[in-house]
Design an enzyme around this catalytic site. Structure first.
Site, PDB file in Angstrom:
ATOM      1  CG  HIS A  36      -1.834  -1.361   1.036  1.00  0.00           C
ATOM      2  ND1 HIS A  36      -2.050  -1.502   2.190  1.00  0.00           N
ATOM      3  CD2 HIS A  36      -2.797  -0.896   0.277  1.00  0.00           C
ATOM      4  CE1 HIS A  36      -2.202  -3.455   2.131  1.00  0.00           C
ATOM      5  NE2 HIS A  36      -3.238  -2.891   0.431  1.00  0.00           N
ATOM      6  NE  ARG A  69       0.369 -11.727   4.361  1.00  0.00           N
ATOM      7  CZ  ARG A  69      -0.275 -10.540   5.407  1.00  0.00           C
ATOM      8  NH1 ARG A  69      -0.156  -9.227   4.503  1.00  0.00           N
ATOM      9  NH2 ARG A  69      -0.659 -10.522   6.024  1.00  0.00           N
ATOM     10  CD  GLU A 120      -1.205  -3.888   9.296  1.00  0.00           C
ATOM     11  OE1 GLU A 120      -1.609  -2.223   8.549  1.00  0.00           O
ATOM     12  OE2 GLU A 120      -1.818  -4.690   7.986  1.00  0.00           O
TER      13      GLU A 120
END
Length: 319
Positions: free
Chosen positions: A22, A169, A179
């Protein structure tokens, strides 16, 4: 513990570190670009570690994606889609990534991929696991958690018949999501970047120890298993009419019990959680998930056990 109870696994020789899946989640973007220029920090004896920018066009525009979410299109339909002129950029990019690091599900795929993400939610340094039966990855997460202690390092298990998604992934034999938050989109915070950097360091250290023949005895970790996505309250026009309640905001991984407040309308009405089972919400008020109609996800705590493992390389070197 007898040697016969040890599960021998192939050595992990090819590792990739993805950033920019992202394009506005900047910790991974900054780290991958740095490691592409100066990779000494991530190199380990006996394996290749490749830092890779997965969505360069989105990174350049500092946006989550160009046409569609790259982290949702690594399914067989999209990976096998004919390349025509109007194919979404991220689908074409997914096919390129699958060609370099896959093919997904094959013996030729990369052994391990760390995919670096940021969240606007107060999730801390979270590890995302896709397969509850992956002994190698569970052992690695156990190692990382111990290395970071006493600082918490929650593990989110996204294994679910309808909620699991086809991540970037997932091309690898062992996919690991990293994250880290809270961090706003398009922003880099030093503390968040440092937390991500340490997670990757400890993960690579584990792989090196494993490849060198270190045995890892059976271990158990606590994980948060995804159960349900919860949307915001909406009106008949599908518009959001209530926001995350202040008492829920930033309470990722904390228990949510019957009667606890969830949402607050602009008229001051409190909408409460009305179930008897305790759940543990996360991705609370994640900015990127407004478009996905997701206010938070419910999880439950479970324990996962990994078998006693060591690398097959030891057998090969002595045979």
């Amino acid at each position: 513990m007898t040697s016969s109870s040890v599960v021998c696994k192939p050595p992990v020789r090819r590792v990739a570190i993805f950033g920019g899946t992202h394009g506005n989640e900047l910790s991974g973007v900054f780290l991958v670009k740095h490691w592409q220029e100066n990779g000494a920090e991530i190199q380990r004896t006996g394996m290749e570690v490749k830092p890779f920018l997965t969505n360069p066009r989105a990174v350049k525009k500092c946006t989550r994606y160009i046409d569609c979410d790259l982290n949702r299109v690594f399914d067989s339909d999209n990976l096998g889609r004919p390349v025509v002129e109007d194919i979404p950029y991220e689908v074409r990019r997914a096919q390129e990534i699958n060609h370099i690091f896959g093919p997904k599900g094959s013996d030729d795929a990369y052994d391990l991929i760390f995919d670096l993400h940021n969240t606007t939610s107060n999730m801390g340094g979270t590890l995302i696991l896709e397969n509850s039966r992956d002994d190698f990855t569970i052992q690695m997460l156990h190692y990382i958690k111990n290395a970071l202690a006493p600082e918490g390092c929650p593990v989110l298990l996204i294994e679910h018949p309808s909620l699991k998604y086809a991540t970037t992934r997932s091309v690898a034999k062992h996919p690991v999501g990293v994250e880290v938050g809270p961090q706003p989109q398009g922003v880099v915070r030093a503390d968040i970047l440092d937390k991500m950097r340490k997670i990757v360091k400890h993960g690579l250290d584990f792989v090196q120890l494993f490849n060198e023949g270190k045995e890892f005895p059976p271990c158990t970790i606590e994980v948060f298993k995804i159960m349900e996505k919860v949307d915001y309250p909406r009106n008949k026009n599908d518009e959001v009419i209530a926001i995350i309640h202040p008492k829920l905001q930033d309470q990722d991984w904390q228990p949510l019990n019957n009667g606890d407040p969830l949402f607050l309308t602009l008229d001051g009405e409190v909408i409460a959680y009305k179930e008897n089972s305790t759940v543990y919400p996360t991705f609370i008020n994640e900015a990127a998930y407004y478009e996905k109609k997701q206010a938070f996800v419910k999880t439950v705590k479970i324990k996962l056990t990994a078998k006693h493992i060591r690398s097959l390389a030891l057998d090969q070197s002595t045979s």
